[in-house]
Design a protein around this motif. Structure first.
Motif, PDB file in Angstrom:
ATOM      1  N   PRO A 210       8.284  12.010  16.109  1.00 10.82           N
ATOM      2  CA  PRO A 210       7.120  10.976  15.833  1.00 10.82           C
ATOM      3  C   PRO A 210       7.201   9.986  14.529  1.00 10.82           C
ATOM      4  N   GLY A 211       7.100   8.952  14.779  1.00 11.76           N
ATOM      5  CA  GLY A 211       7.360   8.157  13.507  1.00 11.76           C
ATOM      6  C   GLY A 211       8.501   7.790  12.874  1.00 11.76           C
ATOM      7  N   VAL A 212       9.783   8.291  13.381  1.00  9.33           N
ATOM      8  CA  VAL A 212      11.067   8.129  12.716  1.00  9.33           C
ATOM      9  C   VAL A 212      11.583   7.165  13.028  1.00  9.33           C
ATOM     10  N   THR A 213      11.850   6.686  14.480  1.00  6.71           N
ATOM     11  CA  THR A 213      12.344   5.333  14.589  1.00  6.71           C
ATOM     12  C   THR A 213      11.680   4.256  14.042  1.00  6.71           C
ATOM     13  N   ARG A 214      10.279   4.277  13.753  1.00  6.54           N
ATOM     14  CA  ARG A 214       9.599   3.423  13.335  1.00  6.54           C
ATOM     15  C   ARG A 214       9.781   3.162  11.755  1.00  6.54           C
ATOM     16  N   ALA A 215       9.837   4.148  11.044  1.00 10.84           N
ATOM     17  CA  ALA A 215      10.226   4.214   9.817  1.00 10.84           C
ATOM     18  C   ALA A 215      11.743   3.525   9.421  1.00 10.84           C
ATOM     19  N   VAL A 216      12.539   4.134  10.094  1.00 11.64           N
ATOM     20  CA  VAL A 216      13.969   3.592   9.878  1.00 11.64           C
ATOM     21  C   VAL A 216      13.947   2.009  10.295  1.00 11.64           C
ATOM     22  N   VAL A 217      13.500   1.662  11.385  1.00  7.88           N
ATOM     23  CA  VAL A 217      13.515   0.257  11.663  1.00  7.88           C
ATOM     24  C   VAL A 217      12.781  -0.575  10.819  1.00  7.88           C
TER      25      VAL A 217
END
Length: 258
Positions: A152-159
């Motif tokens: 949760p939230g990892v892809t959004r944070a990296v992008v």
């Protein structure tokens, strides 16, 4: 009869100019080296010192954000400078006059630069963000601190961190058009990034969270905190910064002589 250049022609011209700026490969190399090398050192340091951390430090540890707090700052500043030079260098050399003769529609000039600079830095930003994350994940695996891109939230944070790099370059581009001087534009750009939270602090903690550096931190975090905006608010704030900057850039480009 002289015809107006096509959008494709304007884009091609801006691509050639961006490649010809000597700072372009230097900025890209600096961003790449800083983000990956310093980011990896930060992650490795966290893994090595984990056993000595307090309970509070461990609870506040963000395995994604931690790697974007050191070298990625250098990458952001390097690419921001590149965005500034994409506009200010034309005023310094006088090339802007030739550009406006070739492309009389000044809005088209601005749009072409936005698409080229934004496209190049968006690709670079995502490359740096995902490589930084993957290298950091490997360094944290030994302590079982690594997270997956699907958590949760990892892809959004990296992008989000990658997109911020492109947005910062576009802010630099807008300031290059507004101020028309490289040193002045870079100074204002860096000052806005580092000083905006402090300048907004007298209006309250809630307002200070809209500072540009705070927005960057909010975009890259996966650990919620009351001291920063949520992801949606961060993206909205970043869009507002860009909207104001480019409104001023378009006004200056269309109302002032080259």
């Amino acid at each position: 009869m002289i015809t107006a250049p096509t959008t494709r022609g304007a884009l091609a011209g801006e691509w050639v100019k961006l490649r010809s700026v000597r700072a372009t490969p230097l900025a890209a190399a600096t961003a790449l080296a800083a983000a990956l090398f310093i980011g990896l050192i930060d992650y490795a340091s966290a893994a090595d010192s984990w056993d000595g951390w307090t309970t509070d430090q461990r609870e506040r540890f963000d395995p994604v954000r931690y790697g974007f707090s050191g070298g990625f700052y250098v990458a952001v500043l390097a690419v921001g400078t590149l965005g500034t030079l994409a506009a200010s260098s034309e005023y310094t050399t006088g090339q802007i006059r030739s550009t406006l003769v070739a492309v009389p529609r000044r809005g088209q000039v601005l749009a072409a630069k936005v698409l080229v600079v934004g496209g190049v830095t968006a690709l670079l930003g995502q490359l740096l963000a995902f490589l930084t994350f993957l290298l950091g994940r490997r360094a944290l695996t030994a302590k079982h601190l690594a997270v997956s891109i699907g958590d949760p939230g990892v892809t959004r944070a990296v992008v989000g961190c990658g997109l911020f790099l492109a947005a910062f370059a576009l802010l630099g581009l807008a300031l290059g058009f507004v101020l028309r001087h490289t040193a002045a534009a870079v100074t204002v750009l860096f000052g806005t990034f580092f000083l905006s939270p402090m300048l907004l602090a007298p209006f309250g903690d809630g307002v200070a969270r809209f500072g540009l550096q705070s927005v960057f931190e909010g975009l890259g975090t996966t650990v919620p905190g009351s001291d920063r905006l949520g992801p949606v608010a961060c993206f909205a704030a970043l869009a507002a910064y860009l909207a104001v900057a480019f409104a001023l850039a378009l006004l200056g480009l269309t109302r002032r002589d080259a």
